[in-house]
Design an enzyme around this catalytic site. Structure first.
Site: not given
Length: 276
Positions: A43, A112, A153
Site C-alpha cells: 500500500e 479502497k 488494508c
C-alpha cells in the site's frame, strides 16, 4: 497450471517518490528472475503514508508511477499488482491499486472502498477521510492460474468483500496494507487467517517495511495464508522480497473435504453484491 509463484515486495518507502518507484521496479525485476508470476507491491508504495502526504504525492492514472509499473510488467512478462498510490481524479483523491498484465496493459483499477477512520484512545487516531474519498466498485482480474480479488488494508476487516470475491470465483485475495503497531500485532495475521478459512482461498498481504522514524510506522510482516488457515510465509519488518508457491490443487482438495459452499443455507441468509 495448478501451482505458481507469488512474490510480495515489502518495500522501504522514503519521502522521494522517484526513488521509491525506481527501487520498486528493481525489486520487481529481481522477483521475476526468481520465477514469480504474480508480484505485488505494498500500500502507498510511492509515498509516505499519511493524510498530509496524499495531496502532495497524488497523481493521475495513467501517470508517472503507473507508467513505470506498466513498463516493468511488460519487461518481466508478469502480472503486477501495483500496491496502491494516492490517485487524483476530478478534484478527488483516492487510495488506488492498479494491476498490469504481462503485455503492460492495465487489467484492473481498484479504489479502497473502506476508509481507515479509527480512534483507539491513547494509541492511534487516523482519518483517511480527511483527504481521501472511498471507491465504489469491486475489482478482480484473471490470470492463467486463477482469478484474483483486490482489497486495500482496512478492507480486510470487512468479511463481506472477501465473500463476494469468492462468489465471483476468486481463489487468491491480495490486500496491500499498512497496519500499525497497535492493530498489527492484534489483528493483522488473525484477519488474514479468518478470511482464508471462511472462504477457502489464499490470502496475501503486502506491507511496507517498518520505518521507526516515519510519522506512521507500518507493522511489516507481509504474509501468505493458505485456505486451511496456515501461514505459508511471513516476512519480518525489514525490506525484503517474500515468495510463496500457491498450490491450487490444495485449494480444490480443501473445498472437497470441507464442502461449505454446497452447505450454505441460502434459504436463510445471503451476502449479495449491490453493485457490479
Amino acid at each position: 497450471m495448478a501451482t505458481f509463484r507469488l512474490a510480495l515486495i515489502q518495500l522501504h518507502i522514503s519521502s522521494i517518490k522517484s526513488e521509491n518507484v525506481t527501487r520498486a521496479c528493481s525489486l520487481i525485476r529481481e522477483a521475476a528472475t526468481q520465477g514469480a508470476k504474480i508480484v505485488s507491491l505494498p500500500e502507498c508504495f510511492n509515498s509516505p503514508y499519511g493524510v498530509k502526504y496524499f495531496p502532495e504525492y497524488a497523481e493521475k492514472i495513467p501517470g508517472e508511477s503507473t507508467q513505470k509499473l506498466s513498463e516493468v510488467a511488460k519487461e518481466c512478462s508478469i502480472y503486477l499488482i501495483g500496491g496502491s498510490i494516492p490517485e487524483e481524479d476530478a478534484g478527488k483523491l483516492y487510495n488506488t491499486c492498479t494491476v498490469f498484465g504481462p503485455d503492460g496493459t492495465l487489467l484492473a483499477k481498484y479504489r479502497k472502498i473502506h476508509l481507515f477512520d479509527i480512534d483507539v484512545p491513547g494509541k492511534i487516531t487516523f482519518q483517511e477521510s480527511k483527504t481521501l474519498s472511498p471507491g465504489d466498485s469491486f475489482s478482480t482480474f484473471d490470470t492463467p492460474y486463477c482469478r484474483v480479488g483486490l482489497g486495500i488494508c482496512y478492507d480486510m476487516r470487512f468479511a463481506e468483500l472477501a465473500q463476494i470475491y469468492t462468489q465471483r470465483g476468486c481463489q487468491l485475495l491480495v490486500y496491500p496494507g499498512a497496519f500499525n503497531l497497535t492493530t498489527g500485532p492484534a489483528h493483522w495475521e488473525l484477519l488474514q487467517r479468518g478470511r482464508a478459512v471462511d472462504n477457502q482461498v489464499y490470502v496475501a498481504t503486502v506491507s511496507p517495511a517498518r520505518d521507526d522514524k516515519a510519522s506512521y510506522v507500518a507493522w511489516g510482516h507481509s504474509t501468505v495464508v493458505n485456505p486451511w488457515g496456515e501461514v505459508l510465509a511471513k516476512a519480518g519488518t525489514e525490506e525484503t522480497i517474500m515468495y510463496s508457491d500457491i498450490d491450487l490443487k490444495k485449494l480444490a482438495e480443501i473445498r472437497q473435504q470441507i464442502p461449505i459452499f454446497r452447505q450454505k443455507r441460502s434459504d436463510l441468509y445471503a451476502v449479495e453484491m449491490k453493485k457490479p
